[in-house]
Design an enzyme around this catalytic site. Structure first.
Site, PDB file in Angstrom:
ATOM      1  N   HIS A 262      49.858 -22.711 -32.148  1.00 37.44           N
ATOM      2  CA  HIS A 262      50.678 -23.628 -32.941  1.00 37.44           C
ATOM      3  C   HIS A 262      52.087 -23.792 -32.382  1.00 37.44           C
ATOM      4  CE1 HIS A 262      52.118 -19.926 -35.126  1.00 37.44           C
ATOM      5  NE2 HIS A 262      53.236 -20.620 -35.144  1.00 37.44           N
TER       6      HIS A 262
ATOM      7  N   ASP B 200      44.356 -19.252 -32.885  1.00 35.54           N
ATOM      8  CA  ASP B 200      45.779 -19.571 -32.761  1.00 35.54           C
ATOM      9  C   ASP B 200      46.413 -18.849 -31.569  1.00 35.54           C
ATOM     10  OD1 ASP B 200      48.109 -20.870 -33.305  1.00 35.54           O
ATOM     11  OD2 ASP B 200      48.719 -19.562 -34.943  1.00 35.54           O
TER      12      ASP B 200
ATOM     13  N   SER C 245      56.968 -16.529 -33.828  1.00 32.23           N
ATOM     14  CA  SER C 245      55.564 -16.821 -33.562  1.00 32.23           C
ATOM     15  C   SER C 245      55.248 -16.687 -32.084  1.00 32.23           C
ATOM     16  CB  SER C 245      55.214 -18.237 -34.025  1.00 32.23           C
ATOM     17  OG  SER C 245      55.199 -18.319 -35.418  1.00 32.23           O
TER      18      SER C 245
END
Length: 524
Positions: free
Chosen positions: A157, A187, A262
């Protein structure tokens, strides 16, 4: 003759003793003594030493990078003659609300630095765009080197909307990176930088078997663009399912993780990667001490496949599954609510070819117990296409083996979609005169002749509580096809004779098929 001798007074005796004491002090030292006041010592607590993470941070920081994602932003121009252009992500000036057009026209005439500061030829974009969007930062995240030749692990992402990527090292060095591959299902993504022969500091994966709840973790990343930020916490839980996909198996950590973290790693005290920080639970958008990381055991194999082939090949059964609840287990005669209930087997898929049917419960794969539907998805997805596996299937009240040769999971298809039972649409159904009032259901013949149309639901019934809606169809009860209310009652009576307290209804809607267990104690 005795003389009357008067005793000395107390005051006289005290004066004499004081003089004698001072004299003794002078005689003993040769100099007068200095008399000082006495003070209490400052508080000092001897506590056990707290472990420092400095050595870990010093060792791993060179391997952690900030990932800057760039994309092309298309310029938008007012082509009414002033030649001034605006960047609105592809929107023309004509699409701007009328109330705002005068402002943009005035801004275009005057420019940001004065009248005609950015004037250009009519109908032309001024400046370096010349009708083409230029690369601009659109996202940022974190990542880390997993090899000395420049492979970087991050989240899908983070990079999914990017056209170009830049890795910023802890010393500020910026390196262009290219996307090697990504896997939306887990992901994860892999980038590669060209170090022109330079060997990069990299880190290794931790062994998940040694990761325990309560272990220390150190998160390093780029929150809010603040590269090289270090936070620490513990592993709060394992095996978390946050509803992001069929392969959810997250570590929960309480180290401070924020936006921009992230793709960054969480390390153990040996400097090994135990997880990849991916998501946070927060109503405010900031850290509240609940973060989720992809475990090393999941990431290791996926990253290896991406580095090798640029994609991940997964095993494929081709069946739709759902969890086995206690009610469903009771209706099928299972002693425990484990395994994955097959809702349907798609035609021509490995599962259908092997004989899997709706109503089967997969209880084991190669002799290892299947906990739930997601566990089956993870196990099958981790296997190589073409591999033969032995499934233990509960069918008709007994276990039987099935051998399946796995296929390859199609790129845009879920190998074992998990149905949570949320079925929304309602459609108009034909009237029915037959009601199964004790179940809270009114049913009638289906338009296509297959199953029973649900024409009414008692809002206070178990059927309503389980999400069954008017307009859906009952296609089977306890894995037996039904086309009338009498068929349903016959199956229910047999279930009661078998000592069952619940019956398994297969419900069909526009969204697909699912199983629902309903109580039959009061059904006559």
């Amino acid at each position: 003759m005795l003389k009357n001798i008067k005793a000395p007074s107390l005051n006289t005796m005290l004066k004499a003793s004081t003089v004698a004491g001072l004299a003794a002090a002078v005689l003993a030292t040769g100099i007068p003594l200095e008399i000082t006041r006495s003070y209490a010592e400052a508080v000092k607590v001897q506590s056990p030493s707290v472990p420092s993470f400095a050595n870990v941070v010093d060792a791993v920081s060179p391997a952690v990078v900030s990932v800057r994602v760039e994309n092309r932003i298309n310029p938008v121009s007012n082509d009414d003659g002033n030649g001034f252009s605006f960047d609105f992500g592809g929107r023309d000036l004509d699409n701007i609300p009328d109330a705002l057009k005068p402002f943009f026209r005035q801004f275009g005439e005057q420019g940001p630095n004065g009248p005609d500061a950015r004037r250009g030829p009519p109908g032309k974009h001024f400046g370096p765009h010349d009708g083409k969007g230029r690369l601009r930062p659109v996202a940022q995240g974190s990542g880390f080197f997993i090899s000395e030749d420049g492979y970087i692990v991050t989240n899908n992402h983070v990079v999914s909307d990017g056209a170009a990527f830049v890795a910023v090292m802890n010393d500020g060095t910026e390196l262009d990176a290219k996307l090697i591959g990504k896997d939306p299902r887990t992901d994860l993504a892999v980038l590669k930088v060209d170090g022109k022969g330079k060997k990069f500091t990299y880190v290794n994966w931790a062994d998940d078997n040694n990761v325990r709840v309560g272990d220390w973790v150190v998160a390093v990343g780029n929150p809010f663009g603040l590269g090289g930020t270090v936070t620490a916490g513990i592993v709060s839980a394992r095996g978390r399912d946050i509803g992001s996909g069929p392969y959810d198996d997250y570590l929960q950590v309480d180290a401070a993780v924020n936006r921009g973290n992230s793709g960054g790693p969480s390390f153990n005290l040996n400097g090994e990667v135990v997880g990849i920080n991916t998501a946070i639970f927060s109503q405010s958008g900031g850290n509240v001490g609940i973060a989720f990381a992809i475990p090393a055991s999941t990431a290791k194999d996926v990253v290896a496949d991406l580095m090798k082939d640029g994609q991940v090949s997964r095993g494929y059964l081709g069946v739709q599954i759902q969890p086995v609840t206690k009610d469903i287990a009771d209706s099928l005669g299972l002693s425990e609510a484990n395994g994955a209930l097959v809702v349907s087997a798609q035609a021509g898929t490995p599962g259908e070819k092997a004989g899997m049917k709706a109503g089967d419960v997969v209880t084991a794969v190669n002799g290892e117990t299947v906990k739930d539907a997601r566990d089956l998805s993870r196990r099958i997805g981790a296997m190589t296409p073409g591999k033969k596996v032995e499934l233990s299937v509960w069918r008709s009240g007994k276990s039987q083996p099935l051998t399946v040769e796995l296929g390859t999971l199609p790129a845009e298809q879920k190998d074992a979609s998990v149905d949570d039972g949320d079925q929304a649409p309602e459609t108009q159904a034909p009237a029915s005169e037959k009601a199964l009032a004790d179940l809270g259901l009114s049913v009638g013949p289906a338009d296509d002749g297959k199953g029973l149309q649900i024409t009414g639901i008692d809002p206070n019934s178990d059927a309503a509580d389980k999400g069954i809606k008017e307009g859906e169809k009952i296609t089977s009860v306890n894995n037996q096809d039904v086309t009338s209310a009498d068929d349903v009652v016959k199956v229910l009576n047999q279930a009661k004779k078998d000592g069952r307290t619940r019956a398994l209804f297969q419900i069909q809607s526009k969204e697909g098929s699912r199983f629902v267990a309903l109580p039959i104690n009061d059904q006559g």
